[in-house]
Design a protein around this motif. Structure first.
Motif, mmCIF file in Angstrom:
data_model
loop_
_atom_site.group_PDB
_atom_site.id
_atom_site.type_symbol
_atom_site.label_atom_id
_atom_site.label_comp_id
_atom_site.label_asym_id
_atom_site.label_seq_id
_atom_site.Cartn_x
_atom_site.Cartn_y
_atom_site.Cartn_z
ATOM 1 N N GLU A 47 0.804 -1.227 0.000
ATOM 2 C CA GLU A 47 0.000 0.000 0.000
ATOM 3 C C GLU A 47 0.835 1.275 0.000
ATOM 4 O OE1 GLU A 47 -2.760 -0.115 3.210
ATOM 5 O OE2 GLU A 47 -4.056 -1.614 2.251
ATOM 6 N N GLU A 48 2.127 1.183 0.338
ATOM 7 C CA GLU A 48 2.902 2.406 0.534
ATOM 8 C C GLU A 48 3.036 3.239 -0.733
ATOM 9 O OE1 GLU A 48 7.363 0.323 0.207
ATOM 10 O OE2 GLU A 48 6.515 0.832 2.156
ATOM 11 N N SER A 49 2.945 2.622 -1.912
ATOM 12 C CA SER A 49 3.042 3.367 -3.169
ATOM 13 C C SER A 49 1.681 3.792 -3.707
ATOM 14 C CB SER A 49 3.739 2.504 -4.236
ATOM 15 O OG SER A 49 5.023 2.124 -3.824
ATOM 16 N N LEU A 50 0.610 3.444 -3.007
ATOM 17 C CA LEU A 50 -0.722 3.584 -3.585
ATOM 18 C C LEU A 50 -1.647 4.528 -2.814
ATOM 19 C CD1 LEU A 50 -1.229 -0.226 -4.239
ATOM 20 C CD2 LEU A 50 -0.724 1.509 -5.950
ATOM 21 N N ARG A 51 -1.211 5.045 -1.689
ATOM 22 C CA ARG A 51 -2.127 5.765 -0.804
ATOM 23 C C ARG A 51 -2.689 7.047 -1.405
ATOM 24 N NH1 ARG A 51 -2.188 3.144 3.869
ATOM 25 N NH2 ARG A 51 -0.360 1.952 4.511
ATOM 26 N N ASP A 52 -1.952 7.702 -2.298
ATOM 27 C CA ASP A 52 -2.404 8.982 -2.827
ATOM 28 C C ASP A 52 -3.009 8.875 -4.222
ATOM 29 O OD1 ASP A 52 -1.544 10.294 -0.516
ATOM 30 O OD2 ASP A 52 0.517 10.438 -1.288
ATOM 31 N N ARG A 53 -3.226 7.671 -4.689
ATOM 32 C CA ARG A 53 -3.774 7.507 -6.032
ATOM 33 C C ARG A 53 -5.307 7.585 -5.975
ATOM 34 N NH1 ARG A 53 -1.631 9.424 -9.164
ATOM 35 N NH2 ARG A 53 -2.851 8.310 -10.739
ATOM 36 N N PRO A 54 -5.931 8.523 -6.719
ATOM 37 C CA PRO A 54 -7.386 8.716 -6.602
ATOM 38 C C PRO A 54 -8.220 7.554 -7.102
ATOM 39 C CG PRO A 54 -6.472 10.053 -8.386
ATOM 40 C CD PRO A 54 -5.300 9.490 -7.634
ATOM 41 N N ASN A 55 -7.689 6.732 -8.019
ATOM 42 C CA ASN A 55 -8.462 5.606 -8.546
ATOM 43 C C ASN A 55 -8.019 4.268 -7.964
ATOM 44 O OD1 ASN A 55 -6.041 5.979 -9.976
ATOM 45 N ND2 ASN A 55 -6.806 4.880 -11.772
ATOM 46 N N VAL A 56 -7.317 4.316 -6.828
ATOM 47 C CA VAL A 56 -6.933 3.099 -6.106
ATOM 48 C C VAL A 56 -7.704 3.064 -4.794
ATOM 49 C CG1 VAL A 56 -5.074 1.841 -4.951
ATOM 50 C CG2 VAL A 56 -4.638 2.996 -7.129
ATOM 51 N N ARG A 57 -8.382 1.957 -4.541
ATOM 52 C CA ARG A 57 -9.148 1.785 -3.306
ATOM 53 C C ARG A 57 -8.406 0.816 -2.392
ATOM 54 N NH1 ARG A 57 -10.860 5.481 -5.516
ATOM 55 N NH2 ARG A 57 -12.952 5.846 -6.367
ATOM 56 N N LEU A 58 -8.274 1.221 -1.129
ATOM 57 C CA LEU A 58 -7.579 0.407 -0.131
ATOM 58 C C LEU A 58 -8.534 0.117 1.023
ATOM 59 C CD1 LEU A 58 -4.271 2.517 -0.058
ATOM 60 C CD2 LEU A 58 -4.706 0.437 -1.392
ATOM 61 N N PRO A 59 -9.505 -0.755 0.805
ATOM 62 C CA PRO A 59 -10.552 -0.965 1.813
ATOM 63 C C PRO A 59 -10.150 -1.841 2.985
ATOM 64 C CG PRO A 59 -10.937 -2.385 -0.061
ATOM 65 C CD PRO A 59 -9.746 -1.537 -0.417
ATOM 66 N N GLY A 60 -8.913 -2.347 2.993
ATOM 67 C CA GLY A 60 -8.536 -3.296 4.036
ATOM 68 C C GLY A 60 -9.053 -4.685 3.696
ATOM 69 N N PRO A 61 -8.975 -5.621 4.640
ATOM 70 C CA PRO A 61 -9.495 -6.973 4.384
ATOM 71 C C PRO A 61 -10.974 -6.932 3.997
ATOM 72 C CG PRO A 61 -8.159 -6.943 6.375
ATOM 73 C CD PRO A 61 -8.337 -5.511 5.975
ATOM 74 N N ILE A 62 -11.327 -7.672 2.959
ATOM 75 C CA ILE A 62 -12.677 -7.636 2.401
ATOM 76 C C ILE A 62 -13.410 -8.925 2.758
ATOM 77 C CG2 ILE A 62 -14.018 -7.503 0.259
ATOM 78 C CD1 ILE A 62 -11.736 -5.954 -0.997
ATOM 79 N N PRO A 63 -14.631 -8.834 3.266
ATOM 80 C CA PRO A 63 -15.427 -10.056 3.528
ATOM 81 C C PRO A 63 -15.535 -10.904 2.265
ATOM 82 C CG PRO A 63 -16.497 -8.129 4.477
ATOM 83 C CD PRO A 63 -15.357 -7.610 3.642
ATOM 84 N N TYR A 64 -15.584 -12.220 2.452
ATOM 85 C CA TYR A 64 -15.477 -13.097 1.286
ATOM 86 C C TYR A 64 -16.601 -12.910 0.294
ATOM 87 C CZ TYR A 64 -14.812 -17.070 -1.718
ATOM 88 O OH TYR A 64 -14.621 -17.850 -2.828
ATOM 89 N N ASP A 65 -17.839 -12.746 0.758
ATOM 90 C CA ASP A 65 -18.933 -12.610 -0.202
ATOM 91 C C ASP A 65 -18.788 -11.327 -1.017
ATOM 92 O OD1 ASP A 65 -19.431 -11.140 2.081
ATOM 93 O OD2 ASP A 65 -21.475 -11.888 2.374
ATOM 94 N N ALA A 66 -18.351 -10.241 -0.367
ATOM 95 C CA ALA A 66 -18.117 -8.997 -1.100
ATOM 96 C C ALA A 66 -16.972 -9.162 -2.087
ATOM 97 C CB ALA A 66 -17.822 -7.859 -0.128
ATOM 98 N N PHE A 67 -15.927 -9.888 -1.679
ATOM 99 C CA PHE A 67 -14.798 -10.116 -2.591
ATOM 100 C C PHE A 67 -15.234 -10.939 -3.798
ATOM 101 C CE2 PHE A 67 -11.037 -12.469 -4.011
ATOM 102 C CZ PHE A 67 -10.177 -11.413 -4.263
ATOM 103 N N ALA A 68 -16.067 -11.944 -3.568
ATOM 104 C CA ALA A 68 -16.556 -12.759 -4.685
ATOM 105 C C ALA A 68 -17.344 -11.912 -5.676
ATOM 106 C CB ALA A 68 -17.428 -13.904 -4.150
ATOM 107 N N ARG A 69 -18.158 -10.984 -5.164
ATOM 108 C CA ARG A 69 -18.904 -10.107 -6.067
ATOM 109 C C ARG A 69 -17.959 -9.198 -6.858
ATOM 110 N NH1 ARG A 69 -22.180 -9.822 -1.548
ATOM 111 N NH2 ARG A 69 -21.423 -7.744 -1.003
ATOM 112 N N LEU A 70 -16.901 -8.707 -6.197
ATOM 113 C CA LEU A 70 -15.927 -7.873 -6.907
ATOM 114 C C LEU A 70 -15.269 -8.648 -8.047
ATOM 115 C CD1 LEU A 70 -14.080 -5.926 -4.060
ATOM 116 C CD2 LEU A 70 -15.693 -5.014 -5.726
#
Length: 394
Positions: free
Chosen positions: A258-281
């Motif tokens: 994440e250290e290279s990505l924190r200021d990128r406007p089109n990068v999302r860093l939501p943290g650990p994602i629940p499995y069902d939400a990850f499957a939908r993604l």
């Protein structure tokens, strides 16, 4: 439950929870099995939440070996798990033990069952990279588990060939397909009910999505940082694409990518994602960039191309089918491979969100858990042997 056979299912990590949950559900539907989920505590709440996605809860949760300095070394972790699992199995009347994959908990579960003279069933048996030290320690784990198992549930015919080459008897192998296909399709259909604001925003976003993960032990440190820098470069080059970085639970691994990505406007860093939400993604994405073996398989359920940030993979079926491509962790290679995927006609067209490859899924037909449950009954003399999944069915 009188007269039913008690089957202990050892779950240590989130991937194990994902891949074993469909098997537990199928065992619950039988007349002869009493499945009990035994969690080791390694991934704690994450495992409990993942099981809950499938309507399951553990019967017992063990305390993992404590290590004040951070994640336990592999030897210390395995020794602690072997001791606690051994004590638990000795105290209960268990007729078979199911383990999955190649984790320390799977190895410890197989060893504990073997020492207790309880039959071992290995789900997702037979994966091989050909290098005992890569991936480390998973390749060695899966080879050792094969020596201890009474029943080998191979996800593919290639896995079956690997087992036969190791000397496993043909009549101890059932080709089932991979249970992760059952799991990811079912989870992707769950209603969106998780209370993570950023995930709700992502699910409502119509921009093309790219899912990124990194966690392999051999990639810790600079290799994962290179992956992060490659994603940062792609985010600058493709400002209309949303890159979702699904973080690992280990904070040092998470920080590295994440250290290279924190200021990128089109990068999302939501943290650990629940499995069902990850499957939908995954079901909505146009590309995955990952070092995860499980995601290589899960992506195939949706025809999703995968850039594998490793030098080798035991999931050779995805590479052979054209769905997966090995790119290593070199920044230039990752960027070039992603550019090639984005250049395919229609990939970045938001009017075509359901792109898929016109290829059969190399990892199974979504009925693997049913075959696994039937195979357990066959091992215990309570059900007929299920038919193997054939190449024509994948």
């Amino acid at each position: 439950m009188s007269g039913r056979q008690r089957i202990a299912i050892v779950v240590g990590t989130r991937p194990e929870a994902v891949k074993l949950a469909p098997v537990v559900r199928e065992l619950q539907r039988t007349r002869w099995a009493e499945p009990t989920v035994l969690t080791t505590g390694q991934h704690g709440t994450v495992v409990r939440n993942t099981l809950a996605c499938f309507g399951l809860r553990p019967e017992a949760e063990l305390a993992p070996p404590a290590n004040a300095r951070g994640p336990a070394p592999v030897a210390e972790l395995t020794a602690g798990l072997l001791s606690s699992l051994g004590s638990r199995l000795r105290a209960t009347d268990v007729h078979a033990v199911l383990v999955q994959g190649d984790t320390s908990s799977a190895l410890a579960g197989a060893m504990a069952a073997f020492f207790a003279r309880i039959p071992v069933v290995h789900v997702e048996a037979g994966l091989r990279s050909g290098d005992a030290r890569s991936p480390f320690p998973e390749e060695a784990h899966r080879r050792m588990i094969a020596e201890l198992s009474d029943l080998h549930l191979a996800p593919t015919r290639a896995a079956r060939r690997n087992l036969r080459a190791q000397g496993v008897a043909a009549d101890r192998i059932v080709v089932t397909g991979n249970t992760v296909i059952d799991a990811v399709v079912a989870a992707s259909r769950n209603p969106c009910h998780r209370t993570v604001p950023e995930l709700r925003e992502i699910e409502q976003d119509s921009a093309p999505l790219v899912v990124v993960t990194a966690h392999r032990r051999e990639n810790w440190g600079e290799p994962i940082r290179r992956v992060g820098r490659a994603v940062a470069a792609l985010s600058r080059q493709y400002p209309d694409v949303t890159f979702v970085v699904a973080a690992h639970m280990n904070p040092s691994v998470r920080t590295a990518i994440e250290e290279s990505l924190r200021d990128r406007p089109n990068v999302r860093l939501p943290g650990p994602i629940p499995y069902d939400a990850f499957a939908r993604l995954l079901s909505r994405s146009v590309l995955a960039i990952t070092d995860s073996g499980g995601i290589q398989e899960e992506a195939a359920a949706f025809g999703l191309p995968v850039l594998v940030t490793r030098d080798n993979t035991e999931r050779t079926e995805g590479v052979d089918s054209g769905l997966a491509r090995l790119v290593g962790t070199d920044e230039t290679e990752i960027v070039a491979a992603a550019e090639k995927e984005f250049a395919r006609e229609g990939v970045l067209d938001v009017r075509k969100p359901d792109l898929s490859f016109p290829r059969p899924n190399p990892y199974g037909d979504g009925r693997a858990a049913r075959r696994c449950a039937a195979a357990c009954g066959w091992l215990l003399g309570l059900a007929p042997r299920p038919s193997d999944l054939t190449d024509q069915e994948t």
